[in-house]
Design a protein around this motif. Structure first.
Motif, PDB file in Angstrom:
ATOM      1  N   ALA A 146     -54.362 110.599 -41.457  1.00 19.81           N
ATOM      2  CA  ALA A 146     -53.785 109.426 -40.789  1.00 19.81           C
ATOM      3  C   ALA A 146     -53.983 108.179 -41.650  1.00 19.81           C
ATOM      4  CB  ALA A 146     -54.427 109.225 -39.421  1.00 19.81           C
ATOM      5  N   ARG A 147     -55.157 108.067 -42.269  1.00 22.04           N
ATOM      6  CA  ARG A 147     -55.433 106.915 -43.135  1.00 22.04           C
ATOM      7  C   ARG A 147     -54.491 106.914 -44.340  1.00 22.04           C
ATOM      8  NH1 ARG A 147     -59.940 108.192 -45.705  1.00 22.04           N
ATOM      9  NH2 ARG A 147     -61.169 108.172 -43.808  1.00 22.04           N
ATOM     10  N   GLU A 148     -54.284 108.081 -44.943  1.00 15.34           N
ATOM     11  CA  GLU A 148     -53.392 108.181 -46.094  1.00 15.34           C
ATOM     12  C   GLU A 148     -51.959 107.830 -45.718  1.00 15.34           C
ATOM     13  OE1 GLU A 148     -53.997 112.137 -47.551  1.00 15.34           O
ATOM     14  OE2 GLU A 148     -56.031 111.690 -48.229  1.00 15.34           O
ATOM     15  N   GLN A 149     -51.514 108.282 -44.551  1.00 13.30           N
ATOM     16  CA  GLN A 149     -50.161 107.957 -44.100  1.00 13.30           C
ATOM     17  C   GLN A 149     -50.013 106.461 -43.855  1.00 13.30           C
ATOM     18  OE1 GLN A 149     -49.517 110.430 -40.666  1.00 13.30           O
ATOM     19  NE2 GLN A 149     -49.125 112.264 -41.876  1.00 13.30           N
ATOM     20  N   LYS A 150     -51.015 105.847 -43.258  1.00  7.86           N
ATOM     21  CA  LYS A 150     -50.962 104.411 -42.995  1.00  7.86           C
ATOM     22  C   LYS A 150     -50.955 103.637 -44.307  1.00  7.86           C
ATOM     23  CE  LYS A 150     -53.303 100.680 -40.555  1.00  7.86           C
ATOM     24  NZ  LYS A 150     -54.447 100.312 -39.709  1.00  7.86           N
ATOM     25  N   THR A 151     -51.791 104.064 -45.253  1.00  5.32           N
ATOM     26  CA  THR A 151     -51.826 103.398 -46.549  1.00  5.32           C
ATOM     27  C   THR A 151     -50.475 103.490 -47.249  1.00  5.32           C
ATOM     28  OG1 THR A 151     -54.180 103.862 -46.771  1.00  5.32           O
ATOM     29  CG2 THR A 151     -52.982 103.377 -48.799  1.00  5.32           C
ATOM     30  N   ALA A 152     -49.855 104.665 -47.204  1.00  8.99           N
ATOM     31  CA  ALA A 152     -48.544 104.846 -47.831  1.00  8.99           C
ATOM     32  C   ALA A 152     -47.496 103.964 -47.155  1.00  8.99           C
ATOM     33  CB  ALA A 152     -48.128 106.312 -47.760  1.00  8.99           C
ATOM     34  N   ARG A 153     -47.544 103.894 -45.824  1.00 10.12           N
ATOM     35  CA  ARG A 153     -46.581 103.060 -45.092  1.00 10.12           C
ATOM     36  C   ARG A 153     -46.769 101.583 -45.448  1.00 10.12           C
ATOM     37  NH1 ARG A 153     -47.510 100.550 -40.526  1.00 10.12           N
ATOM     38  NH2 ARG A 153     -49.304 101.838 -39.998  1.00 10.12           N
ATOM     39  N   LEU A 154     -48.018 101.132 -45.494  1.00  9.71           N
ATOM     40  CA  LEU A 154     -48.287  99.730 -45.821  1.00  9.71           C
ATOM     41  C   LEU A 154     -47.900  99.410 -47.271  1.00  9.71           C
ATOM     42  CD1 LEU A 154     -51.697  99.237 -44.013  1.00  9.71           C
ATOM     43  CD2 LEU A 154     -49.490  98.275 -43.353  1.00  9.71           C
ATOM     44  N   LYS A 155     -48.143 100.348 -48.177  1.00 10.04           N
ATOM     45  CA  LYS A 155     -47.778 100.142 -49.579  1.00 10.04           C
ATOM     46  C   LYS A 155     -46.258 100.024 -49.710  1.00 10.04           C
ATOM     47  CE  LYS A 155     -48.269 102.108 -54.179  1.00 10.04           C
ATOM     48  NZ  LYS A 155     -48.837 103.203 -54.979  1.00 10.04           N
ATOM     49  N   LYS A 156     -45.548 100.881 -49.007  1.00 11.93           N
ATOM     50  CA  LYS A 156     -44.078 100.835 -49.046  1.00 11.93           C
ATOM     51  C   LYS A 156     -43.579  99.489 -48.518  1.00 11.93           C
ATOM     52  CE  LYS A 156     -39.982 103.106 -47.246  1.00 11.93           C
ATOM     53  NZ  LYS A 156     -39.464 104.092 -46.288  1.00 11.93           N
ATOM     54  N   ALA A 157     -44.152  99.035 -47.409  1.00 13.19           N
ATOM     55  CA  ALA A 157     -43.745  97.748 -46.833  1.00 13.19           C
ATOM     56  C   ALA A 157     -44.057  96.602 -47.794  1.00 13.19           C
ATOM     57  CB  ALA A 157     -44.444  97.523 -45.501  1.00 13.19           C
ATOM     58  N   ARG A 158     -45.231  96.658 -48.444  1.00 10.97           N
ATOM     59  CA  ARG A 158     -45.606  95.603 -49.389  1.00 10.97           C
ATOM     60  C   ARG A 158     -44.651  95.579 -50.580  1.00 10.97           C
ATOM     61  NH1 ARG A 158     -48.366  96.070 -53.955  1.00 10.97           N
ATOM     62  NH2 ARG A 158     -49.250  98.066 -53.354  1.00 10.97           N
ATOM     63  N   LEU A 159     -44.321  96.741 -51.116  1.00 12.45           N
ATOM     64  CA  LEU A 159     -43.408  96.794 -52.260  1.00 12.45           C
ATOM     65  C   LEU A 159     -42.014  96.297 -51.885  1.00 12.45           C
ATOM     66  CD1 LEU A 159     -44.505 100.185 -53.862  1.00 12.45           C
ATOM     67  CD2 LEU A 159     -44.976  97.874 -54.708  1.00 12.45           C
ATOM     68  N   GLU A 160     -41.552  96.641 -50.683  1.00 12.37           N
ATOM     69  CA  GLU A 160     -40.243  96.165 -50.232  1.00 12.37           C
ATOM     70  C   GLU A 160     -40.246  94.643 -50.109  1.00 12.37           C
ATOM     71  OE1 GLU A 160     -39.524  98.282 -46.599  1.00 12.37           O
ATOM     72  OE2 GLU A 160     -38.887 100.105 -47.640  1.00 12.37           O
ATOM     73  N   LYS A 161     -41.320  94.083 -49.562  1.00 12.75           N
ATOM     74  CA  LYS A 161     -41.415  92.633 -49.427  1.00 12.75           C
ATOM     75  C   LYS A 161     -41.463  91.961 -50.798  1.00 12.75           C
ATOM     76  CE  LYS A 161     -43.885  88.887 -47.158  1.00 12.75           C
ATOM     77  NZ  LYS A 161     -43.171  87.947 -47.965  1.00 12.75           N
ATOM     78  N   GLU A 162     -42.225  92.548 -51.723  1.00 13.45           N
ATOM     79  CA  GLU A 162     -42.276  91.988 -53.073  1.00 13.45           C
ATOM     80  C   GLU A 162     -40.898  91.992 -53.726  1.00 13.45           C
ATOM     81  OE1 GLU A 162     -45.263  94.156 -55.217  1.00 13.45           O
ATOM     82  OE2 GLU A 162     -46.912  93.155 -54.163  1.00 13.45           O
ATOM     83  N   MET A 163     -40.130  93.073 -53.511  1.00  8.78           N
ATOM     84  CA  MET A 163     -38.779  93.140 -54.069  1.00  8.78           C
ATOM     85  C   MET A 163     -37.885  92.077 -53.434  1.00  8.78           C
ATOM     86  SD  MET A 163     -38.725  95.404 -56.442  1.00  8.78           S
ATOM     87  CE  MET A 163     -36.999  95.718 -56.661  1.00  8.78           C
ATOM     88  N   GLN A 164     -37.998  91.867 -52.124  1.00  7.98           N
ATOM     89  CA  GLN A 164     -37.208  90.836 -51.448  1.00  7.98           C
ATOM     90  C   GLN A 164     -37.588  89.449 -51.959  1.00  7.98           C
ATOM     91  OE1 GLN A 164     -37.989  91.479 -47.305  1.00  7.98           O
ATOM     92  NE2 GLN A 164     -36.575  93.208 -47.130  1.00  7.98           N
ATOM     93  N   ASP A 165     -38.888  89.213 -52.110  1.00  3.96           N
ATOM     94  CA  ASP A 165     -39.343  87.916 -52.613  1.00  3.96           C
ATOM     95  C   ASP A 165     -38.855  87.676 -54.037  1.00  3.96           C
ATOM     96  OD1 ASP A 165     -40.626  87.569 -50.204  1.00  3.96           O
ATOM     97  OD2 ASP A 165     -42.649  87.961 -50.984  1.00  3.96           O
ATOM     98  N   LEU A 166     -38.907  88.710 -54.860  1.00  2.00           N
ATOM     99  CA  LEU A 166     -38.437  88.589 -56.235  1.00  2.00           C
ATOM    100  C   LEU A 166     -36.936  88.327 -56.271  1.00  2.00           C
ATOM    101  CD1 LEU A 166     -39.176  88.772 -59.226  1.00  2.00           C
ATOM    102  CD2 LEU A 166     -38.741  91.226 -59.096  1.00  2.00           C
ATOM    103  N   ALA A 167     -36.198  89.029 -55.407  1.00  2.00           N
ATOM    104  CA  ALA A 167     -34.752  88.823 -55.361  1.00  2.00           C
ATOM    105  C   ALA A 167     -34.441  87.402 -54.885  1.00  2.00           C
ATOM    106  CB  ALA A 167     -34.100  89.840 -54.435  1.00  2.00           C
ATOM    107  N   ALA A 168     -35.172  86.908 -53.887  1.00  2.00           N
ATOM    108  CA  ALA A 168     -34.955  85.544 -53.387  1.00  2.00           C
ATOM    109  C   ALA A 168     -35.316  84.525 -54.462  1.00  2.00           C
ATOM    110  CB  ALA A 168     -35.782  85.305 -52.136  1.00  2.00           C
TER     111      ALA A 168
END
Length: 74
Positions: free
Chosen positions: A39-61
């Motif tokens: 469960a911890r690994e799944q949560k970490t993967a989900r949070l990492k994916k969300a962080r990377l998506e946000k970083e990509m959006q911020d970079l694009a903006a």
């Protein structure tokens, strides 16, 4: 059907039952720890994916804002 065993056999049966229940208890604990770790690994993967998506959006903006500002200067 009641079986009559010798005293040493009864003691051996009791010892075996204790060892078996102890082993089963360990197995349950290990399974629970594995579940928690998964469960911890799944949560970490989900949070990492969300962080990377946000970083990509911020970079694009940021890139978009930079190109707009350079377009205004020209």
């Amino acid at each position: 059907m009641t079986q009559i065993f010798s005293k040493s056999r009864q003691q051996a049966e009791i010892a075996f039952d204790k060892a078996r229940s102890h082993s089963l208890g360990k197995t349950r604990v290990v399974e629970e720890l594995d579940t928690v770790a998964e469960a911890r690994e799944q949560k970490t993967a989900r949070l990492k994916k969300a962080r990377l998506e946000k970083e990509m959006q911020d970079l694009a903006a940021e890139t978009s804002d930079t190109s707009k500002k350079s377009g205004e200067k020209a």
